[in-house]
Scaffold this motif. Structure first.
Motif: not given
Lengths: 179, 110
Positions: A137-141, B10, B13-14, B17
């Motif tokens: 959900f958060y990393m791969e959107d 959010r 996590m971002q 990434k």
């Protein structure tokens, strides 16, 4: 690259056994797939790469079963998810996942990427399903519907895992000074 | 859970990434690919070849092709001879004659 070119590349592989087309797909998707495994295994690079390789090989051998119902990326994540949970099952039968999770702190201490330690420690507070849902959900959107398609869980279950995972992560972040 | 928590997760996590460099990963994958799919592809190709050959035989494709070639070469010969005759025009005509010669030889053998 558009989904159309993914389909064109898949067609090249299926019809003409064009390995260069498959190589293009591997190059395009290696990063998200390896990242997915890296988060599921809490930073075990060697294991992640092995599982990612297995994923691509399974994708190659089952490419004819890709019906274009979802896009290629989602289909690949579904394979990756199955590969990972097959691995979990066999591991649980032998050593038990608890041992693996207990090793997270040791592994992250040795990890060369210092700032990645926190993400793996944070993710280690989650259960496997929560971790899968949270990272997708958060990393791969990915949307809840897509996560549901990948994992085979009903949307309601995905939402529950996301909700519990978020609570645990929020707690972890507060405890570790992320204000 | 508050909106702040959601926002914080959010961002966290971002922030973690990152793209992973290939570093020979795709090469290792390509090296490990099984040959089963190639066998399937070869089988598919063989089926197509057999199907085409059968259709060619059923619809008398060989004769159709030969007739077309025959008409084409006849027309070329006729136009070469009737328009402007010079030595260079004899070369294609010679090629055509060689073709028909070989064709005739083949049919005589049968």
């Amino acid at each position: 690259m558009s989904p159309l070119s993914d389909i064109a590349l898949v067609a090249q592989v299926v019809v003409f056994n064009n390995k260069r087309a498959f190589d293009t797909l591997v190059k395009k998707y290696q990063s998200p797939v390896r990242r997915f495994f890296l988060h599921q295994t809490l930073g075990d690079e060697e294991l992640s790469d092995d599982l990612a390789q297995e994923t691509f090989i399974k994708a190659y051998t089952h490419l004819t079963s890709f019906k274009n119902m979802s896009n290629f990326g989602t289909w690949l994540y579904r394979i990756a998810y199955n590969v990972f949970y097959d691995y979990i099952r066999t591991r649980k039968e032998t050593t038990g996942l608890e041992d693996w999770e207990a090793n997270v702190d040791c592994r992250t201490e040795q990890a060369p990427v210092g700032e990645a330690i926190d993400i793996y420690r944070g993710l280690s507070t989650l259960k496997e399903e929560e971790r899968t849902c949270i990272t997708l959900f958060y990393m791969e959107d990915l949307s809840i519907d897509k996560i549901s398609g990948i994992t085979g869980m009903p949307s309601g279950t995905v939402k529950s895992h996301l909700s519990r995972g978020k609570e645990k992560l929020a707690h972890f972040l507060k405890q570790n000074g992320y204000e | 859970m508050s909106n702040n928590d959601e926002q914080r997760i959010r961002q966290f996590m971002q922030a973690h990434k990152h793209e992973i460099a290939d570093n020979g990963f795709s090469r290792r994958v390509m090296r490990r690919l099984p040959t089963q799919a190639k066998v399937l592809s070869d089988v598919l190709t063989a089926i197509c070849v057999v199907l085409c050959a059968t259709l060619l035989y059923v619809f008398d494709g060989v004769n159709v092709i030969l007739d077309s070639l025959h008409s084409f070469f006849q027309y070329q010969m006729w136009s070469l001879v009737s328009n402007n005759f010079n030595l260079s025009t004899l070369l294609p005509a010679f090629a055509v004659l060689v073709y028909f010669g070989i064709h005739k030889a083949c049919t005589v053998k049968e």
